[in-house]
Enzyme design. Structure first.
Site: not given
Ligand code: ADP
Length: 398
Positions: A382, A180, A7, A241, A91
Site C-alpha cells: 500500500e 483496504h 499512516n 471482528r 493514507r
C-alpha cells in the site's frame, strides 16, 4: 521524487521514506504509544541499520518532529536537508462518497475529510492530526491524500445500498463503502501484469487477509463489490471482528447482557472473530498451531474463517459471471498455506485448482497447470501505491 508516506493511527504513526524513481524504500519506521508514557520510535534504514528511541511523544506534531529528526540524523538518517523531502503522502481511512481517487491536499479536501469524520470516528481524526502536523512543520511541502475507500466508491448501487429505507442512505450516507481499497487495487493490477493481460479484460477476486480481512470482486479493473461495508466490521471473519452477523443478534445480546452502545461496539470489534470463537488468539499462526493440537474451538474458528472466504468466492464469481484469477494477500493470505488450501478446497468445479507443492513453497502462481482460474500469491504494498500516486499528482500539479 522522494516521498514520505505517513499512516497515522490514534496513538501510532507508520512511515516510509521512498524514492519513487527507483521505487526504493530508503527508510521506514513506526512510532507507538503517542500521547502515552514511554513512546517508542523504531527506525530502519534500507542497509539494515536499526535504531529504537524511547521518548515522551505527546502528540502527532512531536511525532513528525521525531521522524524528521531521525531521517536527518547523522548516524541513522538518509537525508542531509529537509528540503530533500519533495512531498508527503497520507493514507486516509475514509473519503466518504467524495473521493474516488487520490488528491492533492487543499483547504476543500481538508474540509471534506473533516466532514467524513462521523463515518470514521477513530481513524479520520488521527489522519487529520498527521496532515496538520506536516503542514506545521513542513509548510512548503505538497501533501496528497490516498483514501482506503476510494477504489470502491463507484460500485454499482445494487452492491452498495443496504435494504434500509432509502431516505436513511440520503440522510446519513449509510451505504457500503469498503476498505483496504489501495491493497485490492494494487494486487489486482499486479495480477494483470503477471498474467500479461490488461486489467480491463479480467475478472479477479482479491482476498486481503490480515488482522482485518476483506475480499473484492474486481471486474475489468473496477471494484464492483466488496465484503467490508459501512464500517470495516462486515464480511469475513477477522482477528477480533465478527464479520457478517444477523443484526438481531446484536440487539439480543444488548438486551440480555445490558450492554451500552460503546460496550457492544467493543464486543463486536475487539472480542469477536478468531479470538472470540477460539478463546485462544486473534493471531492465525496460533490458531493453526492450536488446530494441530486438536483444540476444538480453534478448529471452529479456522473452519469458519476459510468457509466464509470460500462462500464469497462463489458469490463474487456469480456476481461477475465468471472469474479468471483469485489473489491472496495480507499477513495471512501471503503466509498461510493452510488457509489458502482450505479456502480453495472444493472449488475445483469453478476451475480453481490449487497445486499443493507450489502452495507450500509460497510461489507466486499457486495454480495447477491447466487450472482454468489462476491462483496467485501477491504481497501487498500500500505504501508504494501511496508514494507513486503522490509523486504523480504532485508532478502534474506543477
Ligand atoms: P494488518 O491487518 O494489521 O496489516 P497483517 O496483514 O500483518 O495485519 O496480518 C496479520 C495476520 O497475519 C495475523 O493474523 C498473523 O497471524 C498472520 N500471519 C503472519 N504470518 C503468518 C504465517 N506464517 N502463517 C499464518 N498466519 C500468519
Amino acid at each position: 521524487m522522494k516521498v514520505l508516506v505517513i499512516n497515522c493511527g490514534s496513538s501510532s504513526l507508520k512511515y516510509q521514506f521512498m524514492d519513487t524513481d527507483d521505487q526504493i524504500v530508503l527508510a521506514k519506521g513506526l512510532i507507538e504509544r503517542i500521547g502515552m508514557s514511554g513512546a517508542i520510535l523504531t527506525h530502519k534504514r534500507s542497509d539494515g541499520d536499526t535504531v529504537r528511541i524511547v521518548g515522551e511523544i505527546l502528540d502527532h506534531t512531536l511525532a513528525i518532529q521525531y521522524v524528521l529528526g531521525v531521517l536527518l540524523s547523522k548516524n541513522h538518517g538518509v537525508i542531509q536537508d529537509r528540503k530533500e523531502i519533495d512531498a508527503v503522502g497520507h493514507r486516509v481511512a475514509h473519503g466518504g462518497e467524495t473521493f474516488s481517487s487520490s488528491v492533492l491536499l487543499t483547504n476543500e479536501v481538508m474540509q471534506a475529510i473533516e466532514d467524513n469524520v462521523e463515518l470514521a470516528p477513530l481513524h479520520n481524526p488521527a489522519n487529520i492530526k498527521g496532515i496538520l502536523a506536516v503542514k506545521n512543520i513542513l509548510p512548503d511541502v505538497p501533501q496528497c491524500c490516498v483514501f482506503d475507500t476510494a477504489f470502491h466508491v463507484k460500485m454499482p448501487a445494487k452492491a452498495f445500498l443496504y435494504g434500509i429505507p432509502y431516505e436513511l442512505y440520503k440522510r446519513y450516507k449509510i451505504r457500503r463503502y469498503g476498505f483496504h481499497g489501495t491493497s485490492h487495487l494494487f494486487v489486482s493490477k499486479k495480477a494483470a501484469e503477471i498474467l500479461g493481460q490488461a486489467p480491463e479484460e479480467l475478472k479477479i477476486i482479491t482476498l486481503h487477509l490480515g488482522n482485518g480481512c476483506s475480499m473484492t470482486a474486481v471486474d475489468g479493473g473496477k471494484s464492483v463489490d466488496t465484503t467490508m461495508g459501512f464500517t470495516p466490521l462486515e464480511g469475513l471473519l477477522m482477528g477480533t471482528r465478527t464479520g457478517d452477523i444477523d443484526p438481531s443478534v446484536v440487539l439480543y445480546i444488548m438486551g440480555k447482557e445490558g450492554l451500552s452502545l460503546s460496550e457492544i461496539t467493543t464486543l463486536l470489534n475487539k472480542h469477536s472473530g478468531l479470538a472470540g470463537v477460539s478463546g485462544e488468539s486473534s493471531d492465525m499462526r496460533e490458531i493453526v498451531e492450536a488446530v494441530k493440537n486438536n483444540h476444538v474451538r480453534a478448529k471452529y474458528a479456522f473452519d469458519m474463517f476459510c468457509y466464509r472466504a470460500k462462500k464469497y468466492i462463489g458469490s463474487y464469481a456469480a456476481a461477475m459471471g465468471g472469474v479468471d484469477a483469485i489473489v491472496f494477500t495480507g499477513g495471512i493470505g501471503e503466509n498461510s498455506s493452510d488457509v489458502r488450501e482450505e479456502i480453495c478446497k472444493g472449488l475445483e468445479f469453478l476451475g480453481i485448482e490449487l497445486d499443493e507443492e507450489k502452495n507450500s513453497k509460497r510461489e507466486t502462481d499457486l495454480s495447477k497447470s491447466g487450472s482454468r482460474v489462476k491462483i496467485l500469491r501477491i504481497p501487498t504494498n500500500e505504501e508504494l501505491v501511496i508514494a507513486l500516486d503522490t509523486a504523480r499528482i504532485v508532478s502534474e500539479s506543477k
